[in-house]
Design a protein around this motif. Structure first.
Motif, short mmCIF file in Angstrom:
data_model
loop_
_atom_site.label_atom_id
_atom_site.label_comp_id
_atom_site.label_asym_id
_atom_site.label_seq_id
_atom_site.Cartn_x
_atom_site.Cartn_y
_atom_site.Cartn_z
N ILE A 25 -5.12 1.98 3.52
CA ILE A 25 -5.74 2.98 2.35
C ILE A 25 -6.80 2.94 2.37
O ILE A 25 -8.06 2.08 2.86
CB ILE A 25 -5.40 1.49 1.42
CG1 ILE A 25 -4.03 0.40 1.49
CG2 ILE A 25 -5.61 1.31 -0.12
CD1 ILE A 25 -3.07 0.17 0.33
N THR A 26 -6.98 4.24 1.83
CA THR A 26 -8.35 4.51 1.94
C THR A 26 -9.82 4.04 0.49
O THR A 26 -9.16 2.94 -0.08
CB THR A 26 -8.62 5.67 0.90
OG1 THR A 26 -8.33 6.29 0.37
CG2 THR A 26 -8.08 7.31 2.28
N LYS A 27 -10.89 4.41 0.63
CA LYS A 27 -12.07 3.48 -0.83
C LYS A 27 -11.46 3.61 -1.57
O LYS A 27 -11.68 3.30 -2.56
CB LYS A 27 -12.58 4.35 -0.48
CG LYS A 27 -13.81 2.98 1.55
CD LYS A 27 -15.22 4.02 1.44
CE LYS A 27 -15.78 3.19 2.94
NZ LYS A 27 -17.33 3.72 3.12
N SER A 28 -10.93 5.02 -2.21
CA SER A 28 -9.93 5.57 -3.29
C SER A 28 -9.40 4.49 -3.56
O SER A 28 -8.34 4.67 -5.29
CB SER A 28 -10.01 6.62 -3.63
OG SER A 28 -9.43 7.29 -2.71
N GLY A 29 -8.45 4.05 -2.95
CA GLY A 29 -7.14 3.31 -3.55
C GLY A 29 -5.63 4.18 -2.72
O GLY A 29 -4.97 3.59 -3.24
N GLN A 30 -6.18 5.25 -2.69
CA GLN A 30 -4.64 6.67 -2.15
C GLN A 30 -4.61 5.67 -0.38
O GLN A 30 -5.04 5.36 0.49
CB GLN A 30 -5.54 7.35 -1.81
CG GLN A 30 -5.63 8.33 -2.91
CD GLN A 30 -6.18 9.27 -2.81
OE1 GLN A 30 -6.93 10.06 -1.98
NE2 GLN A 30 -5.81 10.27 -4.23
#
Length: 67
Positions: A25-30
């Motif tokens: 999961i990326t920092k942006s939530g993706q």
């Protein structure tokens, strides 16, 4: 494997282990998935590390840069 020209790359010579798929999961939530890669067997049957060890011993020809 049939090389297109008379030069071989390390990827043609060495064995590479299997890399399993990874999901994170990326920092942006993706949610991202890195695809899996099957194990490959090179021409020599040695790992990259062992090929460079043989080069340092003088038992394997040194690579040279093209271009």
């Amino acid at each position: 494997m049939t090389p297109v020209n008379k030069y071989l790359r390390m990827a043609d010579l060495a064995n590479y282990p299997e890399c399993k798929a990874k999901t994170y999961i990326t920092k942006s939530g993706q949610q991202r998935t890195v695809t899996a890669k099957a194990a490959t067997r090179g021409i020599t049957g040695f790992s990259v590390k062992h090929i460079y060890h043989l080069i340092n011993q003088g038992s394997f020809p040194k690579p040279f840069k093209i271009g």
